[in-house]
Design a protein around this motif. Structure first.
Motif, short mmCIF file in Angstrom:
data_model
loop_
_atom_site.label_atom_id
_atom_site.label_comp_id
_atom_site.label_asym_id
_atom_site.label_seq_id
_atom_site.Cartn_x
_atom_site.Cartn_y
_atom_site.Cartn_z
N LYS A 448 11.19 3.71 -3.76
CA LYS A 448 10.06 3.08 -3.08
C LYS A 448 10.50 2.07 -2.02
O LYS A 448 11.60 1.51 -2.07
CB LYS A 448 9.15 2.38 -4.08
CG LYS A 448 8.18 3.29 -4.80
CD LYS A 448 7.15 2.46 -5.58
CE LYS A 448 6.01 3.33 -6.09
NZ LYS A 448 4.95 2.52 -6.72
N TYR A 449 9.63 1.84 -1.08
CA TYR A 449 9.80 0.78 -0.08
C TYR A 449 10.05 -0.55 -0.79
O TYR A 449 9.37 -0.90 -1.74
CB TYR A 449 8.53 0.68 0.77
CG TYR A 449 8.53 -0.46 1.76
CD1 TYR A 449 9.13 -0.32 3.00
CD2 TYR A 449 7.91 -1.67 1.45
CE1 TYR A 449 9.12 -1.37 3.92
CE2 TYR A 449 7.89 -2.72 2.35
CZ TYR A 449 8.51 -2.56 3.58
OH TYR A 449 8.51 -3.60 4.48
N GLY A 450 11.06 -1.28 -0.33
CA GLY A 450 11.37 -2.57 -0.92
C GLY A 450 12.34 -2.49 -2.08
O GLY A 450 12.89 -3.51 -2.50
N ASN A 451 12.56 -1.29 -2.63
CA ASN A 451 13.54 -1.12 -3.69
C ASN A 451 14.93 -1.45 -3.15
O ASN A 451 15.24 -1.20 -1.98
CB ASN A 451 13.50 0.32 -4.20
CG ASN A 451 14.47 0.59 -5.32
OD1 ASN A 451 15.67 0.76 -5.08
ND2 ASN A 451 13.98 0.66 -6.53
N VAL A 457 19.41 5.06 0.57
CA VAL A 457 18.87 6.42 0.66
C VAL A 457 18.54 6.75 2.11
O VAL A 457 18.92 7.81 2.62
CB VAL A 457 17.62 6.57 -0.23
CG1 VAL A 457 17.00 7.95 -0.05
CG2 VAL A 457 17.97 6.35 -1.69
N LEU A 458 17.86 5.83 2.79
CA LEU A 458 17.46 6.10 4.18
C LEU A 458 18.67 6.20 5.10
O LEU A 458 18.67 7.00 6.04
CB LEU A 458 16.51 5.00 4.67
CG LEU A 458 15.11 5.01 4.05
CD1 LEU A 458 14.35 3.76 4.45
CD2 LEU A 458 14.34 6.26 4.48
N HIS A 475 6.77 2.27 7.34
CA HIS A 475 5.86 3.29 6.82
C HIS A 475 5.38 4.14 8.00
O HIS A 475 4.78 3.61 8.94
CB HIS A 475 4.66 2.64 6.14
CG HIS A 475 4.99 1.97 4.84
ND1 HIS A 475 5.49 0.69 4.78
CD2 HIS A 475 4.88 2.41 3.56
CE1 HIS A 475 5.68 0.36 3.51
NE2 HIS A 475 5.33 1.38 2.74
N ILE A 476 5.66 5.43 7.94
CA ILE A 476 5.26 6.33 9.04
C ILE A 476 3.74 6.34 9.16
O ILE A 476 3.18 6.03 10.21
CB ILE A 476 5.83 7.74 8.79
CG1 ILE A 476 7.36 7.68 8.75
CG2 ILE A 476 5.36 8.69 9.89
CD1 ILE A 476 8.03 8.99 8.35
N PHE A 477 3.07 6.72 8.10
CA PHE A 477 1.61 6.54 8.03
C PHE A 477 1.38 5.12 7.52
O PHE A 477 1.89 4.75 6.46
CB PHE A 477 0.99 7.56 7.07
CG PHE A 477 0.82 8.94 7.65
CD1 PHE A 477 -0.43 9.50 7.79
CD2 PHE A 477 1.92 9.68 8.06
CE1 PHE A 477 -0.59 10.78 8.32
CE2 PHE A 477 1.79 10.95 8.59
CZ PHE A 477 0.52 11.51 8.73
N TYR A 507 6.68 5.80 -1.02
CA TYR A 507 7.89 6.56 -1.33
C TYR A 507 8.65 6.95 -0.06
O TYR A 507 8.12 6.90 1.06
CB TYR A 507 7.55 7.80 -2.15
CG TYR A 507 7.10 7.48 -3.56
CD1 TYR A 507 7.96 6.84 -4.46
CD2 TYR A 507 5.82 7.80 -4.01
CE1 TYR A 507 7.55 6.53 -5.75
CE2 TYR A 507 5.41 7.50 -5.30
CZ TYR A 507 6.27 6.86 -6.16
OH TYR A 507 5.87 6.55 -7.43
N VAL A 508 9.92 7.36 -0.26
CA VAL A 508 10.83 7.69 0.85
C VAL A 508 10.21 8.69 1.81
O VAL A 508 10.45 8.63 3.02
CB VAL A 508 12.17 8.23 0.28
CG1 VAL A 508 12.98 8.92 1.37
CG2 VAL A 508 12.96 7.09 -0.34
#
Length: 581
Positions: A448-451, A457-458, A475-477, A507-508
């Motif tokens: 998740k974002y902020g993990n 991972v990115l 966040h893309i959306f 999520y990623v």
């Protein structure tokens, strides 16, 4: 070693201020937080014992054989955490503290010093994030904490001025200005504390008297005095008496021993300043002395790399001192390298990953321009893969020595290029391996974002970014839309898509790395609208889609679930190719 006549806190604090008490190099640095200091003062006023102290009388003819440091007076979490070396030339005999430094420093800070720690959610480099605080005592009401009697708090002067029916903050250090008990009543009347509710006025008077008695009257500093001039004996005493309290790390003790044994350099000053230096590389890191000392053992090819006193004898220390400049440069290059990958104190979740990198660079002579030169581009890519894999597989958790030694052996025998593939294939220590299973790759999609591991991972998906620029996890959306059922409903989104969006927006599959300025410009815009703004031509859109794994489908808000399914499919294939194939 004889038990001495107890001293009052006033006597000891004043003697610390006059530098009559110093700290030997074998002492660790100050590590107590504000809560521990507050509890110490609460114990004093409550009449609880605060433990015995151990002082070391050093004869003037032996002072030059050791290094001594002054007490920390004004603690600042970022700018002032290290003790200043004491100038002992021409001194008479001195008393050094073998046991009780944390308590004595806390007493000094509470009465004469200050404590500045970083406010939550403030940037490290922001000066205003570290307000100066003094220790205060509430004279009107006791503490509401179960295990505290008195309400001690570290406050800024501005905070201390805020008073109401239940609080009147007395700066604890001002008690040193009271030379006679009658001055307490003068203070009570001068500040109209006698005019408050009778019960609270009585409490204020009693509390101030207890503080005066604890600081000026009660001889509560019970101490032993060691007169031996043998460093070996003093070290053994020090090790034994420091087995309790705030845990003394081996690195603190070993660094202290190094300070006594290094011939040309001051080990403590050299290594602590070096730690500060590497922590300021890039977007800041959180390395410590443990990492540096462990790296010294690994790089010097010592067979036993454990933190044990026996491993830091004079022979070992001499070798480390002789090779220090090369060791420091290898560590420095390694930190610069991981910083160039975009890591910082938040995302580098395993600091020990630096050590194998430093070993490889050290054994190759610390190549000039390794971080920038095109000549080493493949090496840098291999090290980046190793760094990310080691972090995601958490191979340095538990007992890192068991992993560092086999990694060192593989690297030692393969110095032509950084042997990431060989490490992946051959590193097998109990359950520690760099190999990924398909199930583990699948689990990465649930990051998740902020993990703490999200950046790792990115970064696998963006291996060619120039991380000297500031990249944001975006966040893309837009998150502001997807997390709000009300906003999605106003957009006419179906209930099924709303439920999916609220559960999956973090999520990623909905994250990308983009530069800070474009991310600020993007803000909360709908993605399809923003893409049309930044990409004028179809070719530009195609390039953006390819770079960020954007599926060639309808990118409107009501198609978010299809977008996630398709993008996760592409990301999964990419991660499998990188980590398994």
């Amino acid at each position: 070693m004889a038990f001495q006549t107890a001293l009052t806190i006033t006597e000891v604090v004043n003697d610390i201020h006059r530098k009559k008490y110093l700290l030997p190099s074998i002492q660790r640095e100050f590590v107590w937080d504000t809560e521990q200091i507050e509890r110490l003062f609460d114990s004093l006023l409550t009449g609880y014992p605060v433990g015995a102290f151990l002082f070391w009388h050093v004869n003037k003819e032996n002072i030059s054989k050791f290094k001594f440091y002054e007490f920390l007076r004004n603690y600042h979490e970022r700018d002032n955490i290290h003790n200043t070396e004491a100038n002992v030339s021409g001194e008479e005999d001195i008393n050094a503290i073998l046991d009780g430094q944390q308590r004595l420093t806390s007493l000094y800070i509470g009465l004469k010093g200050t404590y500045a720690y970083r406010l939550p959610r403030r940037w490290v480099e922001n000066d205003s994030a570290y307000p100066t605080r003094h220790l205060y005592l509430n004279l009107l009401t006791p503490s509401d904490e179960i295990d505290m009697t008195y309400d001690f708090r570290f406050l800024t002067n501005k905070e201390a001025l805020k008073r109401d029916d239940n609080s009147y903050w007395f700066k604890v250090g001002d008690i040193l200005n009271f030379s006679e008990q009658y001055e307490i009543n003068d203070y009570i009347y001068r500040n109209e504390l006698n005019l408050v509710q009778q019960e609270k006025a009585r409490y204020a008077n009693k509390t101030l008297f207890e503080l005066y008695k604890a600081i000026h009257v009660t001889p509560c500093i019970n101490y032993y005095l060691e007169r031996s001039q043998s460093l070996d004996k003093v070290l053994n005493i020090f090790i034994r008496v420091n087995s309790g309290g705030t845990q003394l790390s081996y690195s603190d003790l070993l660094l202290s021993i190094a300070t006594a044994q290094w011939k040309q350099k001051d080990a403590r000053k050299t290594i602590t300043s070096f730690v500060d230096e590497i922590n300021e590389i890039g977007d800041y890191f959180d390395f410590d002395k443990d990492l540096v000392l462990k790296t010294c053992l690994v790089l010097c090819d010592f067979n036993d790399i454990a933190f044990k006193v026996d491993n830091f004898d004079s022979v070992t220390m001499n070798i480390i001192e002789d090779k220090w400049d090369e060791i420091a440069q290898a560590i420095r290059l390694s930190v610069q390298l991981v910083a160039s990958y975009g890591f910082n104190y938040k995302s580098l979740t395993a600091n020990y990953v630096i050590i194998p990198i430093a070993y490889y660079l050290y054994k190759n002579g610390n190549p000039h321009n390794f971080v920038e030169s095109y000549k080493y581009i493949q090496d840098r890519k291999n090290i980046q893969k190793f760094t990310i894999a080691a972090i995601l597989k958490r191979i340095f958790g538990g007992q890192p020595d068991n992993v560092l030694k086999p990694i060192r052996e593989i690297i030692k025998n393969n110095l032509t290029n950084f042997p990431y593939v060989l490490l992946k294939e051959n590193l097998k220590v109990t359950n520690k391996t760099l190999k990924f299973t398909e199930e583990e790759v699948e689990n990465l999609l649930w990051t998740k974002y902020g993990n703490r591991y999200a950046f790792s991972v990115l970064s696998l998906l963006y291996p060619n970014l120039d991380y000297k620029n500031n990249f944001h996890q975006d966040h893309i959306f837009p998150k502001s839309l997807l997390k709000s059922r009300a906003k999605l409903k106003r957009e006419g989104i179906s209930q099924k898509t709303i439920d999916y969006a609220v559960e999956n927006y973090d999520y990623v599959g909905n994250l990308q790395l983009i530069e800070g300025i474009p991310n600020l410009e993007k803000s909360n815009k709908k993605f399809d609208e923003w893409l049309n703004i930044i990409c004028i031509s179809d070719q530009e859109k195609a390039t953006y889609r390819e770079k960020h794994f954007i599926p060639d489908i309808n990118l409107s808000l009501d198609n978010f679930e299809d977008f996630m399914v398709e993008r996760e499919k592409t990301i999964r294939e990419k991660l499998l190719k990188i980590l398994i194939n």
